[in-house]
Design a protein around this motif. Structure first.
Motif, PDB file in Angstrom:
ATOM      1  N   TYR A   1      47.275  34.955  -2.609  1.00 30.35           N
ATOM      2  CA  TYR A   1      46.291  33.988  -1.806  1.00 30.35           C
ATOM      3  C   TYR A   1      45.418  33.432  -3.245  1.00 30.35           C
ATOM      4  O   TYR A   1      45.332  31.802  -3.325  1.00 30.35           O
ATOM      5  CB  TYR A   1      44.938  34.579  -0.737  1.00 30.35           C
ATOM      6  CG  TYR A   1      44.973  33.527   0.149  1.00 30.35           C
ATOM      7  CD1 TYR A   1      45.320  33.051   1.045  1.00 30.35           C
ATOM      8  CD2 TYR A   1      43.422  32.944  -0.032  1.00 30.35           C
ATOM      9  CE1 TYR A   1      44.620  32.084   2.275  1.00 30.35           C
ATOM     10  CE2 TYR A   1      42.878  32.249   0.412  1.00 30.35           C
ATOM     11  CZ  TYR A   1      43.591  31.800   1.920  1.00 30.35           C
ATOM     12  OH  TYR A   1      43.192  30.969   2.388  1.00 30.35           O
ATOM     13  N   LYS A   2      44.356  33.680  -3.623  1.00 29.70           N
ATOM     14  CA  LYS A   2      43.440  33.473  -4.613  1.00 29.70           C
ATOM     15  C   LYS A   2      44.959  32.986  -5.930  1.00 29.70           C
ATOM     16  O   LYS A   2      44.297  31.659  -6.974  1.00 29.70           O
ATOM     17  CB  LYS A   2      42.822  34.910  -4.855  1.00 29.70           C
ATOM     18  CG  LYS A   2      42.375  34.514  -5.871  1.00 29.70           C
ATOM     19  CD  LYS A   2      40.318  34.892  -5.418  1.00 29.70           C
ATOM     20  CE  LYS A   2      38.963  34.532  -6.676  1.00 29.70           C
ATOM     21  NZ  LYS A   2      37.283  35.267  -5.550  1.00 29.70           N
TER      22      LYS A   2
ATOM     23  N   ALA B   1      46.746  31.052  -6.362  1.00 34.68           N
ATOM     24  CA  ALA B   1      47.406  29.970  -6.125  1.00 34.68           C
ATOM     25  C   ALA B   1      46.173  29.362  -6.335  1.00 34.68           C
ATOM     26  O   ALA B   1      46.433  27.733  -6.297  1.00 34.68           O
ATOM     27  CB  ALA B   1      47.743  29.938  -4.168  1.00 34.68           C
ATOM     28  N   GLN B   2      44.655  29.233  -6.147  1.00 33.26           N
ATOM     29  CA  GLN B   2      43.982  28.682  -6.125  1.00 33.26           C
ATOM     30  C   GLN B   2      43.352  28.705  -7.589  1.00 33.26           C
ATOM     31  O   GLN B   2      42.265  28.345  -7.494  1.00 33.26           O
ATOM     32  CB  GLN B   2      42.876  28.051  -4.810  1.00 33.26           C
ATOM     33  CG  GLN B   2      44.297  27.617  -3.768  1.00 33.26           C
ATOM     34  CD  GLN B   2      44.360  27.353  -2.710  1.00 33.26           C
ATOM     35  OE1 GLN B   2      42.875  28.158  -2.137  1.00 33.26           O
ATOM     36  NE2 GLN B   2      43.371  26.195  -1.789  1.00 33.26           N
ATOM     37  N   HIS B   3      42.885  29.853  -7.658  1.00 26.93           N
ATOM     38  CA  HIS B   3      41.866  30.130  -9.086  1.00 26.93           C
ATOM     39  C   HIS B   3      42.915  30.748 -10.228  1.00 26.93           C
ATOM     40  O   HIS B   3      43.903  30.885  -9.842  1.00 26.93           O
ATOM     41  CB  HIS B   3      40.887  31.245  -8.345  1.00 26.93           C
ATOM     42  CG  HIS B   3      40.493  30.919  -7.436  1.00 26.93           C
ATOM     43  ND1 HIS B   3      39.048  30.165  -7.099  1.00 26.93           N
ATOM     44  CD2 HIS B   3      41.005  30.848  -5.893  1.00 26.93           C
ATOM     45  CE1 HIS B   3      38.786  29.333  -5.816  1.00 26.93           C
ATOM     46  NE2 HIS B   3      39.276  30.374  -5.492  1.00 26.93           N
TER      47      HIS B   3
ATOM     48  N   ASN C   1      34.773  29.176  -9.349  1.00 30.40           N
ATOM     49  CA  ASN C   1      34.474  28.638  -7.811  1.00 30.40           C
ATOM     50  C   ASN C   1      34.984  27.615  -7.258  1.00 30.40           C
ATOM     51  O   ASN C   1      34.701  26.889  -6.118  1.00 30.40           O
ATOM     52  CB  ASN C   1      33.283  28.987  -7.457  1.00 30.40           C
ATOM     53  CG  ASN C   1      32.201  30.104  -7.839  1.00 30.40           C
ATOM     54  OD1 ASN C   1      33.069  31.221  -7.489  1.00 30.40           O
ATOM     55  ND2 ASN C   1      30.977  30.622  -8.730  1.00 30.40           N
TER      56      ASN C   1
ATOM     57  N   PHE D   1      38.718  25.214  -5.703  1.00 31.87           N
ATOM     58  CA  PHE D   1      39.808  24.847  -6.127  1.00 31.87           C
ATOM     59  C   PHE D   1      40.795  24.314  -6.891  1.00 31.87           C
ATOM     60  O   PHE D   1      40.374  23.712  -7.851  1.00 31.87           O
ATOM     61  CB  PHE D   1      40.392  24.370  -4.438  1.00 31.87           C
ATOM     62  CG  PHE D   1      40.160  24.863  -3.212  1.00 31.87           C
ATOM     63  CD1 PHE D   1      40.849  25.071  -2.293  1.00 31.87           C
ATOM     64  CD2 PHE D   1      38.396  25.056  -2.776  1.00 31.87           C
ATOM     65  CE1 PHE D   1      40.720  26.257  -1.334  1.00 31.87           C
ATOM     66  CE2 PHE D   1      38.274  25.782  -1.961  1.00 31.87           C
ATOM     67  CZ  PHE D   1      39.263  26.035  -0.526  1.00 31.87           C
ATOM     68  N   LEU D   2      42.071  24.919  -6.970  1.00 29.15           N
ATOM     69  CA  LEU D   2      42.696  24.762  -8.205  1.00 29.15           C
ATOM     70  C   LEU D   2      44.314  24.026  -7.261  1.00 29.15           C
ATOM     71  O   LEU D   2      44.564  23.179  -8.330  1.00 29.15           O
ATOM     72  CB  LEU D   2      42.766  25.258  -8.969  1.00 29.15           C
ATOM     73  CG  LEU D   2      41.757  25.537 -10.382  1.00 29.15           C
ATOM     74  CD1 LEU D   2      42.063  26.097 -11.440  1.00 29.15           C
ATOM     75  CD2 LEU D   2      41.952  23.795 -10.587  1.00 29.15           C
ATOM     76  N   ASN D   3      44.855  25.204  -6.893  1.00 27.33           N
ATOM     77  CA  ASN D   3      45.782  24.616  -6.264  1.00 27.33           C
ATOM     78  C   ASN D   3      47.529  25.121  -7.302  1.00 27.33           C
ATOM     79  O   ASN D   3      47.700  23.827  -7.425  1.00 27.33           O
ATOM     80  CB  ASN D   3      46.280  23.713  -5.440  1.00 27.33           C
ATOM     81  CG  ASN D   3      47.000  23.758  -4.383  1.00 27.33           C
ATOM     82  OD1 ASN D   3      47.772  25.062  -4.059  1.00 27.33           O
ATOM     83  ND2 ASN D   3      47.604  22.534  -3.857  1.00 27.33           N
TER      84      ASN D   3
ATOM     85  N   ASN E   1      52.288  24.925  -2.388  1.00 30.99           N
ATOM     86  CA  ASN E   1      52.161  25.498  -1.152  1.00 30.99           C
ATOM     87  C   ASN E   1      53.901  26.098  -0.109  1.00 30.99           C
ATOM     88  O   ASN E   1      53.954  26.685  -0.218  1.00 30.99           O
ATOM     89  CB  ASN E   1      51.370  24.522   0.268  1.00 30.99           C
ATOM     90  CG  ASN E   1      49.552  24.208  -0.424  1.00 30.99           C
ATOM     91  OD1 ASN E   1      49.555  24.423  -1.349  1.00 30.99           O
ATOM     92  ND2 ASN E   1      49.652  23.363   0.511  1.00 30.99           N
TER      93      ASN E   1
ATOM     94  N   TYR F   1      35.823  27.655   3.358  1.00 33.63           N
ATOM     95  CA  TYR F   1      37.111  28.015   2.290  1.00 33.63           C
ATOM     96  C   TYR F   1      38.600  28.326   3.371  1.00 33.63           C
ATOM     97  O   TYR F   1      39.708  27.474   3.433  1.00 33.63           O
ATOM     98  CB  TYR F   1      37.437  29.109   1.381  1.00 33.63           C
ATOM     99  CG  TYR F   1      37.606  29.757   0.559  1.00 33.63           C
ATOM    100  CD1 TYR F   1      37.638  29.610  -0.379  1.00 33.63           C
ATOM    101  CD2 TYR F   1      38.887  30.391   0.736  1.00 33.63           C
ATOM    102  CE1 TYR F   1      38.540  30.001  -1.729  1.00 33.63           C
ATOM    103  CE2 TYR F   1      40.165  30.546   0.355  1.00 33.63           C
ATOM    104  CZ  TYR F   1      40.057  30.532  -1.582  1.00 33.63           C
ATOM    105  OH  TYR F   1      40.779  30.851  -2.575  1.00 33.63           O
TER     106      TYR F   1
ATOM    107  N   PHE G   1      49.017  28.861   5.222  1.00 29.54           N
ATOM    108  CA  PHE G   1      48.670  27.545   4.685  1.00 29.54           C
ATOM    109  C   PHE G   1      48.322  26.189   5.713  1.00 29.54           C
ATOM    110  O   PHE G   1      49.223  26.045   5.774  1.00 29.54           O
ATOM    111  CB  PHE G   1      48.641  27.189   2.986  1.00 29.54           C
ATOM    112  CG  PHE G   1      48.070  28.463   2.031  1.00 29.54           C
ATOM    113  CD1 PHE G   1      47.473  28.054   1.139  1.00 29.54           C
ATOM    114  CD2 PHE G   1      48.484  29.204   1.999  1.00 29.54           C
ATOM    115  CE1 PHE G   1      46.613  28.901   0.554  1.00 29.54           C
ATOM    116  CE2 PHE G   1      48.426  30.955   1.124  1.00 29.54           C
ATOM    117  CZ  PHE G   1      46.930  30.254   0.497  1.00 29.54           C
TER     118      PHE G   1
ATOM    119  N   LEU H   1      33.922  23.213  -3.859  1.00 30.91           N
ATOM    120  CA  LEU H   1      33.597  24.297  -3.635  1.00 30.91           C
ATOM    121  C   LEU H   1      33.377  24.868  -4.910  1.00 30.91           C
ATOM    122  O   LEU H   1      33.256  23.920  -6.309  1.00 30.91           O
ATOM    123  CB  LEU H   1      34.072  24.846  -2.839  1.00 30.91           C
ATOM    124  CG  LEU H   1      33.567  25.238  -1.951  1.00 30.91           C
ATOM    125  CD1 LEU H   1      34.968  26.304  -0.878  1.00 30.91           C
ATOM    126  CD2 LEU H   1      32.723  24.804  -0.820  1.00 30.91           C
TER     127      LEU H   1
END
Lengths: 244, 244
Positions: A153-154, A156-158, A231, A233-235, A239, B153, B233, B244
């Motif tokens: 989960y993490k 994917a965006q960080h 902190n 989002f990056l994605n 998805n 989030y 998602f 954020l």
DNA sequence: TTATTTAAGTGTCAATAATACACTATTAAA
DNA sequence: TTTAATAGTGTATTATTGACACTTAAATAA
């Protein structure tokens, strides 16, 4: 008036002292990446040390939770300044059959190479592929499962995947890491486009030798940008690939 | 052999009994939406009950953590079957000045209208806008702050906002909720397109009366699809809006 | 020295998604 | 029947995603 306050204080204190206290443990899901597979570090403990389990320990009276998790991690790996994030607190009344224990689980990302040089021999520890785990103590299997979900989960965006790689790494190495985390194979063209578009990586002049004929350029994390972006989002990962 | 095992068992048990136990509390950040503002439910407790705090309570010996959080929530609101998610565990050694207490914080989403009808008078409770909170007990301010972050989030990619609305609601109401959560104003055309494209909402024949001349159609959540989608998602809110 | 092998590295096109933006429709009340 | 207030809808532009294949670099073998 002073008397009233004192009564109140006493009632307050009673409220506290009448409560049942519980043992508080910390358990860490320690992820590592060996260049090919995403791995979890397990140790032997429990009755006659027959069962693999997560590395864990008890909270000390003067410690914060994360501090305790970091200490326990240090005791096993000799590592400090490691990525450490609170995962979840497990408190099923019967999760530990001996006595009720609340466990705050942390997940951490370590650079396997660092670990290997610094390990103390105190613990019988072993890296296991996340896709081939032994039966674990108590609810540690649930903990690992949740940690993998959270990592996916993490990541994917960080850009936390970077925490698992050595200081200098190549794009193909990074792609292999993400392949391993999501148990899939990303398209290398799209992957490098996306990663490089973050401007989070600094290309070095140096090439990796020995692994391939041509050799891949090393990159380094731009620590300043990395901190700034931690902190947001990056994605990184489309998805549709996640299937979570 | 039997002797060895027994020694081992004894050592194990000693390991447990030598440990310091701690008090374990649960605190809940209870979000509600009144049609205009995102709110948090606070209660008065503490010394002479001068300070607003989160609703909380102690873990009982036979309860799981979430079960305890649900019980405490029920005691205050009379609500069951409420959205409840573990947020974080706070364990700073001095967070509670009276005695060391570990607090597992949960955040929950309730329908204010349901709450208002069922409330018992036992607690002095009050809804506060998340943008206008009083000083809170201990580290409860941190807890609320973290809960807001988590709500943002999560609501960006999961349809949990729906948990805050009554059974029947209009698209403009839903938009106002998201406006409140992210403290911004979304474009209503893009918003309704995105929301409706999930096929998660069922349009009813009925219109909302009294609020506007024209009246907006009510919608209901498609519970079957909602359940199916709960763990995936969605990306409701464009990344750029989140900041954020 | 040249050929071969192996992985590194790069570009384009089509489809989809995101964003910005403005007018019409409906209804109650004046 | 006019007015006022919110509901509801469409399009054009741009950015992002995802599918796809050839060229490049360098070590090794012939």
């Amino acid at each position: 008036m002073g008397n009233l306050r004192s009564d109140n204080d006493q009632r307050m204190l009673d409220q506290y002292t009448q409560q049942q206290p519980y043992l508080l443990a910390l358990d860490s899901i320690i992820f590592g990446f060996d260049g090919e597979m995403l791995k979890v570090l397990l140790v032997k403990r429990g009755v006659e040390e027959r069962t693999w389990s997560l590395m864990g320990g008890w909270l000390r009276p003067d410690e914060g939770l994360e501090q305790a998790a970091a200490r326990i991690l240090f005791d096993l790996t000799g590592l400090t300044n490691v990525y450490l994030e609170q995962l979840y607190t497990f408190g099923d009344p019967y999760r530990d059959p001996i006595i009720r224990t609340i466990s705050v689980a942390y997940f951490s990302l370590v650079r396997i190479a660092d670990y290997e040089t610094k390990i103390s021999g105190e613990f019988q520890a072993c890296w296991f592929s996340i896709y081939d785990l032994p039966t674990l103590l108590f609810d540690h299997g649930d903990m690992v499962e949740l940690a993998i979900k959270r990592l996916r989960y993490k990541a994917a965006q960080h850009p936390i995947g970077l925490e698992l790689l050595p200081d200098k790494f190549t794009i193909p190495q990074l792609k292999k890491l993400y392949d391993a985390v999501y148990n899939t194979e990303f398209d290398k063209r799209n992957f490098s486009r996306k990663i490089l578009s973050t401007n989070l990586l600094i290309k070095l002049d140096e090439k990796q030798k020995g692994f391939s004929r041509r050799g891949a350029f090393f990159y380094q994390v731009d620590r300043v940008k990395y901190q700034a972006i931690t902190n947001s989002f990056l994605n990184f990962i489309p998805n549709s690939e996640l299937g979570l």
